[in-house]
Every structure is written in C-alpha cells, then in structure tokens.
Design an enzyme around this catalytic site. Sequence first.
Site, PDB file in Angstrom:
ATOM      1  N   LYS A  35      10.360  -8.944   3.753  1.00 43.04           N
ATOM      2  CA  LYS A  35      10.155  -8.137   2.647  1.00 43.04           C
ATOM      3  C   LYS A  35      11.372  -7.957   1.798  1.00 43.04           C
ATOM      4  O   LYS A  35      11.477  -8.091   0.442  1.00 43.04           O
ATOM      5  CB  LYS A  35       9.355  -6.874   2.700  1.00 43.04           C
ATOM      6  CG  LYS A  35       7.797  -7.126   3.058  1.00 43.04           C
ATOM      7  CD  LYS A  35       6.952  -5.877   2.882  1.00 43.04           C
ATOM      8  CE  LYS A  35       5.532  -6.357   3.253  1.00 43.04           C
ATOM      9  NZ  LYS A  35       4.926  -5.153   3.487  1.00 43.04           N
ATOM     10  N   THR A 122      -1.672   8.218   3.019  1.00 41.63           N
ATOM     11  CA  THR A 122      -3.064   8.939   3.049  1.00 41.63           C
ATOM     12  C   THR A 122      -3.208   9.319   4.538  1.00 41.63           C
ATOM     13  O   THR A 122      -2.926   8.666   5.430  1.00 41.63           O
ATOM     14  CB  THR A 122      -4.047   8.014   2.955  1.00 41.63           C
ATOM     15  OG1 THR A 122      -4.047   7.209   1.480  1.00 41.63           O
ATOM     16  CG2 THR A 122      -5.316   8.819   2.854  1.00 41.63           C
ATOM     17  N   GLU A 151      -1.732   9.338  -3.018  1.00 38.58           N
ATOM     18  CA  GLU A 151      -1.663   8.392  -4.204  1.00 38.58           C
ATOM     19  C   GLU A 151      -2.742   7.734  -4.438  1.00 38.58           C
ATOM     20  O   GLU A 151      -3.902   7.581  -3.637  1.00 38.58           O
ATOM     21  CB  GLU A 151      -0.764   7.060  -3.711  1.00 38.58           C
ATOM     22  CG  GLU A 151      -0.458   6.174  -4.976  1.00 38.58           C
ATOM     23  CD  GLU A 151      -0.079   6.643  -6.316  1.00 38.58           C
ATOM     24  OE1 GLU A 151       0.892   7.657  -6.169  1.00 38.58           O
ATOM     25  OE2 GLU A 151      -0.856   6.474  -7.207  1.00 38.58           O
ATOM     26  N   ALA A 255     -23.326  -2.826  -7.980  1.00 41.05           N
ATOM     27  CA  ALA A 255     -23.855  -3.261  -6.748  1.00 41.05           C
ATOM     28  C   ALA A 255     -23.119  -4.444  -6.043  1.00 41.05           C
ATOM     29  O   ALA A 255     -22.644  -5.479  -7.046  1.00 41.05           O
ATOM     30  CB  ALA A 255     -25.341  -3.605  -6.974  1.00 41.05           C
ATOM     31  N   GLY A 260     -14.704  -2.828   0.461  1.00 40.22           N
ATOM     32  CA  GLY A 260     -13.710  -3.209   1.478  1.00 40.22           C
ATOM     33  C   GLY A 260     -12.405  -2.777   1.175  1.00 40.22           C
ATOM     34  O   GLY A 260     -12.233  -1.999   0.356  1.00 40.22           O
ATOM     35  N   CYS A 263      -8.322   0.743   1.869  1.00 37.41           N
ATOM     36  CA  CYS A 263      -8.516   2.043   1.995  1.00 37.41           C
ATOM     37  C   CYS A 263      -9.651   2.527   2.393  1.00 37.41           C
ATOM     38  O   CYS A 263      -9.885   3.494   3.305  1.00 37.41           O
ATOM     39  CB  CYS A 263      -8.081   2.686   0.415  1.00 37.41           C
ATOM     40  SG  CYS A 263      -6.310   2.439   0.100  1.00 37.41           S
TER      41      CYS A 263
HETATM   42  P1  NAD Z   1       1.434  -1.757   3.081  1.00 39.23           P
HETATM   43  O1  NAD Z   1       1.194  -2.269   4.625  1.00 39.23           O
HETATM   44  O2  NAD Z   1       1.464  -2.604   2.082  1.00 39.23           O
HETATM   45  O3  NAD Z   1       3.105  -0.841   3.136  1.00 39.23           O
HETATM   46  C1  NAD Z   1       3.457  -0.114   4.288  1.00 39.23           C
HETATM   47  C2  NAD Z   1       4.911  -0.748   4.518  1.00 39.23           C
HETATM   48  O4  NAD Z   1       5.622   0.160   5.317  1.00 39.23           O
HETATM   49  C3  NAD Z   1       5.269  -2.070   5.282  1.00 39.23           C
HETATM   50  O5  NAD Z   1       5.752  -2.926   4.593  1.00 39.23           O
HETATM   51  C4  NAD Z   1       5.877  -1.603   6.467  1.00 39.23           C
HETATM   52  O6  NAD Z   1       6.659  -2.604   6.891  1.00 39.23           O
HETATM   53  C5  NAD Z   1       6.657  -0.471   5.990  1.00 39.23           C
HETATM   54  N1  NAD Z   1       6.987   0.414   7.199  1.00 39.23           N
HETATM   55  C6  NAD Z   1       6.440   0.816   8.312  1.00 39.23           C
HETATM   56  N2  NAD Z   1       7.049   1.786   8.907  1.00 39.23           N
HETATM   57  C7  NAD Z   1       8.353   1.764   8.357  1.00 39.23           C
HETATM   58  C8  NAD Z   1       9.490   2.660   8.707  1.00 39.23           C
HETATM   59  N3  NAD Z   1       9.506   3.644   9.762  1.00 39.23           N
HETATM   60  N4  NAD Z   1      10.359   2.388   7.888  1.00 39.23           N
HETATM   61  C9  NAD Z   1      10.353   1.648   6.707  1.00 39.23           C
HETATM   62  N5  NAD Z   1       9.163   0.917   6.449  1.00 39.23           N
HETATM   63  C10 NAD Z   1       8.290   1.100   7.259  1.00 39.23           C
HETATM   64  O7  NAD Z   1       0.566  -0.189   2.981  1.00 39.23           O
HETATM   65  P2  NAD Z   1       0.264   0.264   1.763  1.00 39.23           P
HETATM   66  O8  NAD Z   1      -1.100  -0.606   1.122  1.00 39.23           O
HETATM   67  O9  NAD Z   1       1.009   0.438   0.545  1.00 39.23           O
HETATM   68  O10 NAD Z   1      -0.471   1.804   2.166  1.00 39.23           O
HETATM   69  C11 NAD Z   1       0.593   2.765   2.255  1.00 39.23           C
HETATM   70  C12 NAD Z   1      -0.235   4.126   2.630  1.00 39.23           C
HETATM   71  O11 NAD Z   1      -0.740   4.536   1.358  1.00 39.23           O
HETATM   72  C13 NAD Z   1      -1.396   4.068   3.390  1.00 39.23           C
HETATM   73  O12 NAD Z   1      -1.430   5.181   3.924  1.00 39.23           O
HETATM   74  C14 NAD Z   1      -2.585   3.933   2.433  1.00 39.23           C
HETATM   75  O13 NAD Z   1      -3.697   4.468   2.867  1.00 39.23           O
HETATM   76  C15 NAD Z   1      -2.029   4.673   1.101  1.00 39.23           C
HETATM   77  N6  NAD Z   1      -2.651   4.126  -0.025  1.00 39.23           N
HETATM   78  C16 NAD Z   1      -2.819   2.803  -0.215  1.00 39.23           C
HETATM   79  C17 NAD Z   1      -3.295   2.507  -1.505  1.00 39.23           C
HETATM   80  C18 NAD Z   1      -3.503   1.132  -1.664  1.00 39.23           C
HETATM   81  O14 NAD Z   1      -4.183   0.519  -2.606  1.00 39.23           O
HETATM   82  N7  NAD Z   1      -2.991   0.133  -1.197  1.00 39.23           N
HETATM   83  C19 NAD Z   1      -3.817   3.514  -2.307  1.00 39.23           C
HETATM   84  C20 NAD Z   1      -3.723   4.713  -2.011  1.00 39.23           C
HETATM   85  C21 NAD Z   1      -2.912   5.116  -0.871  1.00 39.23           C
END
Ligand code: NAD
Length: 434
Positions: A35, A122, A151, A255, A260, A263
């Site tokens: 990445k 989250t 977020e 509807a 999915g 989240c």
């Molecule tokens: P994601 O899987 O896209 O990204 C998480 C990233 O963290 C990955 O790239 C992973 O390689 C990296 N990672 C994991 N452990 C690590 C570490 N120790 N050091 C450095 N990098 C590390 O996940 P996301 O969709 O961005 O979601 C992240 C959080 O935000 C979750 O808790 C999710 O519930 C929350 N969230 C997501 C959304 C959404 O729309 N995707 C919206 C609001 C909240």
Amino acid sequence: MRITMIGSGYVGLVSGVCFADFGHDVICVDKDKSKIDALEKGIMPIYEPGLDQIVAENVKSGRLTFSTDVPNSVKDADVVFIAVGTPSRRGDGHADLSYVYAAAKEIAEHCSGFTVVVTKSTVPVGTGDEVERIVKEANPNADIAVVSNPEFLREGAAIEDFKRPDRIVIGLDDDRARGVMTEVYRPLYLNQAPLLFTARRTSELIKYAANGFLAMKITFINEIADLCEKVGANVQDVSRGIGLDGRIGAKFLHAGPGYGGSCFPKDTLALAKTAQDHESPMRLIETTISINDNRKRAMGRKVISALEGDVRGKKIAVLGLTFKPNTDDMRDSPAIAVIQTLQDGGATVAAYDPEGMENAKKLIAGIDYVAGPYDAIADADAIVIVTEWNQFRALDLPRAKGMMKSPILVDLRNIYRPAEVAKHGFAYHGIGLN
Ligand code: NAD
C-alpha cells in the site's frame, strides 16, 4: 499540528489527506508495504472519488508523507490516530481489537513529549480504557492522553463527508487533549461543524448507536417492501410518504437487497455482543441482524422465482458487485450471497462491476468476470442489478433485449421505472413495487 495516522485504509488515508489539506503535517503509516509503495508512486490502494487528486496536491505541498515505520513516524507527533481495522472476530462476532491494541503498544513505546492517542477505528465501549492500560504498561513514563474520535464518513463520498461532517464527536477527559483536538479540527469548526465533546465511553457508543440505528432503518423499509409486494402497495411511495415527516427523514429509506459493507454488518454484531455482555440485550439490533442475513439469500431466490423457479443451466447477468456504488469495497456485499444462491441453484453467472472486480475475485469464485455490462448480458436469461452504479441506470434496453435469451430484469435497487422497462418488452421485478 504534526499528525500521524496508523492504518492507511479507507478511513486512515482519507482522514490523513484531509488533515493535510487543512494545513497539518501528516504521515500516513501502514504495515502493508505494498500500500505504501503504491501511495509513494501516486497509485491509490483503494477507489474513492477525488482521492488521487487531493493526495497528489498534498504530497506536492510537502504536508503529506507515507511510511511503514511506526516508531519513526510517531516519535515527533502531537497526535497519533489509530485507524486500523476492527473486523468481526471469527467465532463469536465481537470486534477484533488486536490491531488496535498492537498499534497502541507500539505508539506508547516510541512517542515522546505530550502525545494525544486518538482511536478513530470503530471500537466497543471501554476500548479506550484498555488502550490507556496498555499504553501505561508499555511505557509508564509516557505523557499520553487517550481520546475517542469515531469516524462517520461514507465510502464513495468520503472526502466530502470528512470535510463537511454533520458533527465531530470527541470523547475525552483531559483538558490538554481537548485543546489539541480543537486545534486539529479548527478548520472545520470555523465552518460551523459542531464539535461534540463527551465522555470517552459515550463517544464510543455514539458510533455504534448511529450505525445500529441506520441499519435498523434500512431493515425496516426492506420489511415494509416485502409487505408492499403482498398487499399491493408501492414501497417508493411509502418511503416518500413517511420520509417527508421531519421526525423520520427521507434518508436510508431505499428498499434493496439488504445492507452490506465494511461497517453495518460488523458494527451491529459487535453492538449486540456488547449489549449481551452487559446484560442489556438489544433485541431490535439482534433482530435487524437476523432479518438482514436472511434477506441476502432471499434476493437470490427472488431472481430464481423471476425465472419460474428454475435457474439450472441458465445464465444470469449480474450488474454491480460492490456493496454500494463509487467504491471498490466488497466486504459483506449482498452480491456475494445473491450469487452463491444462484450458483447453488445451478445457474452460471457473468458479472461486471466498474471498480470492484479485483476485490470480488478474491471472494467470489466460479463466475465469469466480464469487461462490460453488455458482455454480461449477451445470451443471458436474466439481468440482475445488485449495485446502483450510474452506468447501469440507463442501459440500452432494446440492445439488451436483442442479446438475451429471455428479457427479464430483476432490479434489486429500484433504479428503473417498471412501465418504461415493460414498454421495451421486459418482464420487470423490482423491490416492493406494485
Ligand atoms: P481498512 O482495512 O481499509 O484499513 C486498515 C489499515 O490498517 C490496513 O491497511 C492495515 O494494513 C492497516 N494496519 C493494521 N494494523 C496496523 C498497524 N499496527 N500499523 C499500521 N497499519 C496497520 O479499514 P477501514 O475501512 O479504513 O476501517 C478502519 C476502521 O474505521 C474500522 O474500525 C472501521 O470500522 C472504521 N470505519 C470505517 C468506515 C468505512 O467506511 N470504511 C467508516 C467509519 C469508520
């Protein structure tokens, strides 16, 4: 402010680049080297409209950099955000907090001076307390305040959502951290986005309560849609009729095939588990989860009944694979269960999605991934619209009909007018329409 984002996925990368755009100095860190390598070459690891441009601008200005090195990236930071994944834990459905805890430990071991550690992931109620314990254990001398800042951005509109949020929720009990967080969000605060300061546990619960409520709202209208089909009513008119009531609101009343994404499924499950653990079960959420789980396969069966109950040896064109348009995210997409049900019934499936095909290939095997909608439609016995990408909203229906074995359109997102489709000689099946 010097800000470090730990985790550069959908949330970490978008938040990081937006903070840089506000004028802060930001390092986006990820353990996944591929990445970071891609980002350094200007290639986005996810699809999100407008992201490449805003990343390029902020890299050019020198305010945004990328790294795989947590220790070096946190040592000079004023604020470190944890934005790593919190997927459902295999087996019991609780949120898997191992990535959050690992990040917290590593931050504590390498930060210096007063550092605000903010959980943006989250996380269930009480996680902030555990992060605080881990941090103290890892580095008893560290001067750290642990803050919750969930977020609320939506994939597909993430940058706009981050820059114009309805509210910013910040949970803390430390005055110095309050000053720092106000500074971090000052550009938004000036634009009137309300900063809602709460206790940390309250902030953690606000995120789950919001997602639980929205999942419930979707599930409610989906059940009303099923009833509409039985009693000869029209769910779109019902949605309009109730949505115009200011107490209800028009959003999240479409509807469809069931929610999915990355989240709602995991967050509703984690909320139900937390509530059970605290002997305060949330039956509404438990029922929402079970209705939604059943609905996805039911949508596959709906397609089968549109083909008079038998899809063996038939070809189904599936348009849209991601859980919603304008993202490449396939996590818990309804398409997975819909396609599985069709395959179980003996159908062959040709599928097309504008951005989700690469991720879909990791999750759905045994189907033909084709280059465009009409490649899927050629020789098909039915079209199923699973995701409402704009390019599926104006299909050339005469052309499609000419290519198909039988002109059947199952529109799981109600993006077509039944009369219009029927005019072109199609049998049309929407959701909750009469
Ligand atoms: P994601 O899987 O896209 O990204 C998480 C990233 O963290 C990955 O790239 C992973 O390689 C990296 N990672 C994991 N452990 C690590 C570490 N120790 N050091 C450095 N990098 C590390 O996940 P996301 O969709 O961005 O979601 C992240 C959080 O935000 C979750 O808790 C999710 O519930 C929350 N969230 C997501 C959304 C959404 O729309 N995707 C919206 C609001 C909240």
